[in-house]
Design an enzyme around this catalytic site. Structure first.
Site, short mmCIF file in Angstrom:
data_model
loop_
_atom_site.label_atom_id
_atom_site.label_comp_id
_atom_site.label_asym_id
_atom_site.label_seq_id
_atom_site.Cartn_x
_atom_site.Cartn_y
_atom_site.Cartn_z
N GLY A 119 3.85 -4.03 -2.28
CA GLY A 119 3.41 -2.71 -1.86
C GLY A 119 4.26 -1.60 -2.48
O GLY A 119 5.40 -1.82 -2.88
N GLY A 161 -4.23 -4.38 -3.32
CA GLY A 161 -3.14 -4.06 -4.22
C GLY A 161 -1.96 -5.01 -4.14
O GLY A 161 -0.89 -4.74 -4.69
N GLU A 201 17.56 -4.39 -7.68
CA GLU A 201 17.26 -4.91 -6.34
C GLU A 201 15.76 -5.10 -6.13
O GLU A 201 15.33 -6.07 -5.51
CB GLU A 201 17.81 -3.96 -5.27
CG GLU A 201 17.76 -4.51 -3.86
CD GLU A 201 18.70 -5.68 -3.65
OE1 GLU A 201 18.19 -6.80 -3.42
OE2 GLU A 201 19.92 -5.49 -3.71
N LYS A 229 12.09 -14.61 -10.18
CA LYS A 229 12.99 -14.10 -9.14
C LYS A 229 14.07 -15.12 -8.81
O LYS A 229 15.23 -14.75 -8.55
CB LYS A 229 12.19 -13.76 -7.89
CG LYS A 229 11.22 -12.59 -8.09
CD LYS A 229 10.32 -12.41 -6.88
CE LYS A 229 9.34 -11.26 -7.09
NZ LYS A 229 8.39 -11.12 -5.97
#
Length: 421
Positions: A296, A180, A122, A198
Site C-alpha cells: 500500500g 493495488g 527500510e 527481501k
C-alpha cells in the site's frame, strides 16, 4: 544534514511516490520538501504542478540543491544507475527497490564505504515494519538464531482471500490487482521472487551474510494445487508464503522461501490480508513478533519517511555483522525440510531424492501426494520441482540441520492419510 535542509529529488510518482508526497504534507516537523520529480510517462495526468516534473534523470542528479535522492521506480536496472550515480555525487539515497538491492548489494555496500554517503532502504524489506534498523541496531550484539515471516503482502492477501472467500487463485489475484496490492504482472510476487529479494536483505542485517538471490530456493504460490489446499483444511492448518533463515548447529545458515502450512497457534497463522509478520528468535531476547501492513501507498511511504528522518541525524547502516561474521556461510546442503508434494498421473517427484518418505496417497479423482523429508539443496536441484502439476508445500516444521532428520521422522511417524477413497 539538519531537519531544515532536506530537499528531495524524487524518482517515480506512482502509488508509493504519491504516498510519500501525502505523508510529507502531513509531517511538517520534518521540514523536508520535494524539489523535483523524475518520471517516465509523458502522457500521464498528474496532480502536482507540471514544472515539478522532468523526464531527464540528470536534471535531478546534476542539481546541487537536491541533497537526497528518493528512488521509487519499478525498473531495477535504471534504479541501479540512479542510485550509484547519486552516491558518487555525494547525495544521500533512500530506495524501496528490493530487486535492485538484492542483485547489487555487495557493490552498493562497497560504494557506500568508498563515498561515505548513506543508502537507506527500510521500505524495501517489509513496508511499514521497522525491520532493517531493528536487525541492524537492536540485535547488533544479540546472536540471532532465526528470522521467519510473511514478507510479501500481495501473496498474503491472495492466500487470505482464497481461504476466507473460498475462491480460486485467479480470482484472488484479480482482487489483489484491483486493490493495488499486486502488479499487473504479478510474477515477482506469486513466484516468491519478491520475498526472496527481501530475504537477501534480512540475511545481511540479521546474520552478516551477503549473498545473491539465486543462492536461495524460492517456491511461490502460483503452483498451489487443490489437493494441497484440501490437505491444509483437513489438518486445520493455515497456508502462508514464508521466508525463513535459520542458524544451524555448526554456525552456518539455511534459508528458503516456501509455501508453508502453519499451525493455528503460530503467530503467522493470524497474519491476514496485506499484512506482513516477522518473527525473530535470538539467544538473549528469545522470540519477538513484528506485525504491520506490507503493501500500500502510505505504509510503504511511512518507511521512506522514517529513513528521511534518520538522515537528518546522520544515520547510516554500519553493516557490523558482516565484519563480525568470519565463519558462517549460507549452506543449503546442510539443511533438510519436511514437505508435502502433490502431483498428477503424468508427472511425479523422484522418491529417491528424499531422505525419507513418510506418507503416500493416491486418488483417481483428487490426484496424489507424498510427504517426506528432503535436503534443501536436493529440493532446489530436483528436476521434477518445475514439472507441470507438481506442487510443493512445506510442512509445519522449521528448516533444520540434516542430522536432526531422525527427530522429524519420529514426530511425523504414524501420520494418518488425509483422505479415504
Amino acid at each position: 544534514m539538519t531537519r531544515s535542509d532536506i530537499r528531495i529529488g524524487l524518482f517515480g510518482f506512482g502509488v508509493v511516490g504519491q504516498g510519500l508526497h501525502t505523508v510529507l504534507e502531513r509531517t511538517p516537523g520534518l521540514r523536508a520538501r520535494i524539489g523535483r520529480i523524475g518520471v517516465k510517462d509523458r502522457t500521464k495526468q498528474r496532480s502536482l504542478p507540471a514544472e515539478l516534473f522532468t523526464f531527464d534523470r540528470n536534471a535531478l542528479l546534476d542539481d546541487a540543491s537536491l541533497n537526497v535522492i528518493v528512488e521509487l521506480i519499478d525498473d531495477a536496472d535504471e534504479a541501479y544507475y540512479i542510485v550509484t550515480e547519486a552516491l558518487r555525487r555525494g547525495k544521500a539515497v533512500v530506495t524501496a527497490n528490493k530487486k535492485m538491492l538484492a542483485e547489487h548489494l555487495p557493490e552498493l555496500i562497497e560504494l557506500q564505504r568508498q563515498t561515505g554517503t548513506p543508502l537507506l532502504y527500510e521500505a524495501a524489506a517489509c513496508a511499514s515494519l521497522p525491520v532493517i534498523r531493528n536487525l541492524e541496531e537492536y540485535y547488533d550484539t544479540d546472536l540471532l538464531e532465526a528470522v521467519e515471516g510473511i514478507i510479501n503482502g500481495s501473496t498474503n492477501y491472495i492466500l487470505t482471500a482464497m481461504h476466507r472467500d473460498a475462491i480460486s487463485f485467479a480470482e484472488a489475484l484479480s482482487k489483489a490487482q484491483a486493490l493495488g496490492f499486486a502488479e499487473s504482472n504479478p510474477a515477482l510476487d506469486v513466484e516468491g521472487l519478491d520475498a526472496r529479494n527481501k530475504l537477501v536483505l534480512l540475511l545481511t542485517h540479521a546474520f552478516g551474510l551477503v549473498t545473491s538471490p539465486q543462492e536461495i530456493l524460492a517456491v511461490g504460490i502460483d503452483r498451489l494445487s487443490n489437493l494441497a489446499s484440501d490437505y491444509a483444511r483437513e489438518k486445520g492448518l493455515a497456508l502462508k508464503l514464508i521466508a525463513e533463515a535459520r542458524r544451524l548447529p555448526d554456525g552456518n545458515v539455511a534459508a528458503a522461501v516456501l509455501p508453508t502450512l502453519v499451525r493455528p497457534e503460530h503467530e503467522l497463522a493470524r497474519v491476514q490480508d496485506e499484512y506482513n509478520g516477522l518473527i525473530t528468535q535470538s539467544g538473549f531476547t528469545d522470540r519477538q513478533f513484528f506485525l504491520g501492513r506490507g503493501a500500500g501507498a502510505v505504509p510503504t511511504a511511512s518507511a521512506v519517511l522514517s529513513d528521511l528522518s534518520a538522515l537528518t541525524y546522520g544515520y547510516r547502516y554500519e553493516y557490523k555483522k558482516i565484519s563480525q561474521n568470519t565463519d558462517s556461510a549460507l549452506t543449503p546442503e546442510a539443511a533438510e525440510v519436511d514437505v508435502l508434494v502433490t502431483f498428477t498421473d503424468e508427472y511425479a517427484p523422484q522418491e529417491t531424492d528424499f531422505t525419507r518418505v513418510h506418507e503416500t496417497f493416491h486418488s483417481a479423482t483428487r490426484g496424489h501426494y507424498l510427504t517426506g523429508t528432503i535436503g534443501l539443496a536436493q529440493l532446489a536441484q530436483a528436476e521434477w520441482l518445475q514439472l507441470p502439476g507438481i506442487c510443493v508445500v512445506r510442512l509445519p516444521t522449521p528448516l533444520r540441520a540434516a542430522a536432526n532428520a531422525q527427530l522429524a521422522d519420529t514426530q511425523l511417524a504414524g501420520a494418518e492419510a488425509v483422505f479415504a477413497e
